[in-house]
Design a protein around this motif. Sequence first.
Motif, PDB file in Angstrom:
ATOM      1  N   LEU A 170    -121.896  11.180  55.559  1.00 41.63           N
ATOM      2  CA  LEU A 170    -121.585  11.422  54.154  1.00 41.63           C
ATOM      3  C   LEU A 170    -120.894  10.182  53.620  1.00 41.63           C
ATOM      4  O   LEU A 170    -119.844   9.783  54.120  1.00 41.63           O
ATOM      5  CB  LEU A 170    -120.675  12.653  54.029  1.00 41.63           C
ATOM      6  N   LEU A 171    -121.498   9.543  52.635  1.00 40.22           N
ATOM      7  CA  LEU A 171    -120.854   8.444  51.928  1.00 40.22           C
ATOM      8  C   LEU A 171    -120.162   9.060  50.725  1.00 40.22           C
ATOM      9  O   LEU A 171    -120.805   9.709  49.892  1.00 40.22           O
ATOM     10  CB  LEU A 171    -121.876   7.402  51.483  1.00 40.22           C
ATOM     11  N   LEU A 172    -118.858   8.890  50.644  1.00 44.00           N
ATOM     12  CA  LEU A 172    -118.066   9.509  49.599  1.00 44.00           C
ATOM     13  C   LEU A 172    -117.127   8.449  49.044  1.00 44.00           C
ATOM     14  O   LEU A 172    -116.122   8.102  49.661  1.00 44.00           O
ATOM     15  CB  LEU A 172    -117.284  10.683  50.194  1.00 44.00           C
ATOM     16  N   GLY A 173    -117.487   7.902  47.885  1.00 39.89           N
ATOM     17  CA  GLY A 173    -116.721   6.783  47.340  1.00 39.89           C
ATOM     18  C   GLY A 173    -116.819   5.608  48.299  1.00 39.89           C
ATOM     19  O   GLY A 173    -117.911   5.180  48.658  1.00 39.89           O
ATOM     20  N   ASN A 174    -115.670   5.106  48.763  1.00 44.11           N
ATOM     21  CA  ASN A 174    -115.654   3.991  49.715  1.00 44.11           C
ATOM     22  C   ASN A 174    -115.614   4.460  51.164  1.00 44.11           C
ATOM     23  O   ASN A 174    -115.534   3.639  52.073  1.00 44.11           O
ATOM     24  CB  ASN A 174    -114.439   3.089  49.449  1.00 44.11           C
ATOM     25  N   ARG A 175    -115.646   5.760  51.387  1.00 44.09           N
ATOM     26  CA  ARG A 175    -115.517   6.294  52.742  1.00 44.09           C
ATOM     27  C   ARG A 175    -116.881   6.602  53.347  1.00 44.09           C
ATOM     28  O   ARG A 175    -117.808   7.011  52.655  1.00 44.09           O
ATOM     29  CB  ARG A 175    -114.686   7.571  52.725  1.00 44.09           C
ATOM     30  N   ARG A 176    -116.967   6.417  54.655  1.00 45.68           N
ATOM     31  CA  ARG A 176    -118.168   6.777  55.429  1.00 45.68           C
ATOM     32  C   ARG A 176    -117.702   7.822  56.441  1.00 45.68           C
ATOM     33  O   ARG A 176    -116.910   7.517  57.332  1.00 45.68           O
ATOM     34  CB  ARG A 176    -118.733   5.548  56.127  1.00 45.68           C
ATOM     35  N   ILE A 177    -118.188   9.064  56.299  1.00 40.34           N
ATOM     36  CA  ILE A 177    -117.692  10.178  57.102  1.00 40.34           C
ATOM     37  C   ILE A 177    -118.827  10.742  57.947  1.00 40.34           C
ATOM     38  O   ILE A 177    -119.869  11.138  57.419  1.00 40.34           O
ATOM     39  CB  ILE A 177    -117.130  11.291  56.183  1.00 40.34           C
ATOM     40  N   SER A 201    -131.702  10.000  50.398  1.00 40.18           N
ATOM     41  CA  SER A 201    -130.802  10.685  51.300  1.00 40.18           C
ATOM     42  C   SER A 201    -130.148  11.937  50.728  1.00 40.18           C
ATOM     43  O   SER A 201    -129.429  12.609  51.406  1.00 40.18           O
ATOM     44  CB  SER A 201    -129.683   9.731  51.730  1.00 40.18           C
ATOM     45  N   HIS A 202    -130.413  12.218  49.460  1.00 38.89           N
ATOM     46  CA  HIS A 202    -129.726  13.366  48.878  1.00 38.89           C
ATOM     47  C   HIS A 202    -130.645  14.045  47.872  1.00 38.89           C
ATOM     48  O   HIS A 202    -130.570  13.785  46.686  1.00 38.89           O
ATOM     49  CB  HIS A 202    -128.451  12.883  48.193  1.00 38.89           C
ATOM     50  N   PRO A 203    -131.511  14.951  48.331  1.00 42.85           N
ATOM     51  CA  PRO A 203    -132.519  15.544  47.459  1.00 42.85           C
ATOM     52  C   PRO A 203    -131.924  16.537  46.485  1.00 42.85           C
ATOM     53  O   PRO A 203    -130.872  17.108  46.726  1.00 42.85           O
ATOM     54  CB  PRO A 203    -133.444  16.256  48.444  1.00 42.85           C
ATOM     55  N   ALA A 204    -132.626  16.742  45.405  1.00 44.72           N
ATOM     56  CA  ALA A 204    -132.211  17.771  44.458  1.00 44.72           C
ATOM     57  C   ALA A 204    -132.422  19.132  45.077  1.00 44.72           C
ATOM     58  O   ALA A 204    -133.390  19.349  45.771  1.00 44.72           O
ATOM     59  CB  ALA A 204    -133.023  17.646  43.177  1.00 44.72           C
ATOM     60  N   ALA A 220    -123.573  10.236  48.761  1.00 48.13           N
ATOM     61  CA  ALA A 220    -124.926  10.316  49.311  1.00 48.13           C
ATOM     62  C   ALA A 220    -124.778  10.833  50.733  1.00 48.13           C
ATOM     63  O   ALA A 220    -123.709  10.718  51.346  1.00 48.13           O
ATOM     64  CB  ALA A 220    -125.619   8.960  49.303  1.00 48.13           C
ATOM     65  N   ILE A 221    -125.851  11.398  51.263  1.00 43.18           N
ATOM     66  CA  ILE A 221    -125.822  11.896  52.634  1.00 43.18           C
ATOM     67  C   ILE A 221    -127.139  11.536  53.310  1.00 43.18           C
ATOM     68  O   ILE A 221    -128.185  11.471  52.667  1.00 43.18           O
ATOM     69  CB  ILE A 221    -125.559  13.421  52.670  1.00 43.18           C
ATOM     70  N   GLY A 222    -127.051  11.261  54.589  1.00 45.47           N
ATOM     71  CA  GLY A 222    -128.244  10.940  55.364  1.00 45.47           C
ATOM     72  C   GLY A 222    -128.004  11.241  56.830  1.00 45.47           C
ATOM     73  O   GLY A 222    -126.946  11.754  57.206  1.00 45.47           O
ATOM     74  N   PRO A 252    -124.311   0.529  47.614  1.00 43.45           N
ATOM     75  CA  PRO A 252    -123.360   1.419  46.953  1.00 43.45           C
ATOM     76  C   PRO A 252    -123.804   1.832  45.552  1.00 43.45           C
ATOM     77  O   PRO A 252    -123.409   2.885  45.053  1.00 43.45           O
ATOM     78  CB  PRO A 252    -122.067   0.606  46.882  1.00 43.45           C
ATOM     79  N   GLY A 253    -124.672   1.037  44.927  1.00 46.22           N
ATOM     80  CA  GLY A 253    -125.181   1.365  43.600  1.00 46.22           C
ATOM     81  C   GLY A 253    -126.098   2.583  43.610  1.00 46.22           C
ATOM     82  O   GLY A 253    -126.415   3.126  42.557  1.00 46.22           O
ATOM     83  N   ARG A 254    -126.529   3.011  44.791  1.00 49.33           N
ATOM     84  CA  ARG A 254    -127.416   4.173  44.880  1.00 49.33           C
ATOM     85  C   ARG A 254    -126.646   5.475  45.076  1.00 49.33           C
ATOM     86  O   ARG A 254    -127.236   6.535  45.154  1.00 49.33           O
ATOM     87  CB  ARG A 254    -128.408   3.983  46.027  1.00 49.33           C
ATOM     88  N   LEU A 255    -125.308   5.389  45.169  1.00 52.11           N
ATOM     89  CA  LEU A 255    -124.511   6.603  45.251  1.00 52.11           C
ATOM     90  C   LEU A 255    -124.506   7.268  43.882  1.00 52.11           C
ATOM     91  O   LEU A 255    -124.509   6.587  42.860  1.00 52.11           O
ATOM     92  CB  LEU A 255    -123.078   6.293  45.694  1.00 52.11           C
ATOM     93  N   ARG A 256    -124.496   8.597  43.860  1.00 49.24           N
ATOM     94  CA  ARG A 256    -124.567   9.324  42.603  1.00 49.24           C
ATOM     95  C   ARG A 256    -123.297  10.120  42.372  1.00 49.24           C
ATOM     96  O   ARG A 256    -122.674  10.566  43.330  1.00 49.24           O
ATOM     97  CB  ARG A 256    -125.763  10.264  42.633  1.00 49.24           C
ATOM     98  N   ALA A 257    -122.949  10.313  41.118  1.00 45.85           N
ATOM     99  CA  ALA A 257    -121.794  11.139  40.744  1.00 45.85           C
ATOM    100  C   ALA A 257    -122.202  12.018  39.572  1.00 45.85           C
ATOM    101  O   ALA A 257    -122.986  11.605  38.720  1.00 45.85           O
ATOM    102  CB  ALA A 257    -120.616  10.261  40.365  1.00 45.85           C
ATOM    103  N   HIS A 258    -121.685  13.237  39.560  1.00 40.50           N
ATOM    104  CA  HIS A 258    -121.958  14.193  38.488  1.00 40.50           C
ATOM    105  C   HIS A 258    -120.951  15.331  38.622  1.00 40.50           C
ATOM    106  O   HIS A 258    -120.338  15.497  39.673  1.00 40.50           O
ATOM    107  CB  HIS A 258    -123.399  14.720  38.581  1.00 40.50           C
TER     108      HIS A 258
END
Length: 197
Positions: free
Chosen positions: A137-144, A193-196, A161-163, A116-122
């Motif tokens: 799609l990992l969104l906060g605590n959700r896995r979608i 999992s989430h490129p620029a 993050a997404i993969g 979870p530390g690899r999730l990014r926010a901006h």
Amino acid sequence: MTQEDGELDSLVRKRIRALRVAQGWSLEELASRARVSPSTLSRIENGRRRLALDQLVTLARALDTSLDQLVENAADDVIISPTIDGARGLMRWPIKAEPGMSVVRQRMTNPPPDNPGRLRAHPGREWLVVLSGTAVLLLGNRRIRVETNQAAEFPTMLPHAIGAEGGPCEVLGIFDRDARRGHQRGDDAQDSSHPAP
């Protein structure tokens, strides 16, 4: 007039007609919206009247487009080749978008990060459409799970993050200006999992 100018002139006239037809408008209807006579509009479309800047501005506005888009030269590079990052399991096709927006098509093979530390926010918003396969799609605590032809939209202030799941997937991602900047700033710490864009 040079050959290049002549080609652009012809292209602009074809665009005016094509945009009018796409709207389902007659010559008379567009002429009324642009406040020119139908005969003037006909001569513009058919190349029998010189293109004047003031008329192009008015026609662009009436056609709900910009002057820049109306007179844009044909792009030399129609085919977009992907960039491949084998180490991160990514293949990306950058696609042009409106100012302030960034559109990227990407092929992913790796799952999203377990940490979870690899999730990014901006700041910003992101939209994505899965073109093939299944994305996670990992969104906060959700896995979608996002299946083929499904779309997702979310504020990028949520850690994310997404993969891929169960094999490769292709995603078309659209980033607003802030989201694009957030991904570009974080490029050095980018997860697989989430490129620029």
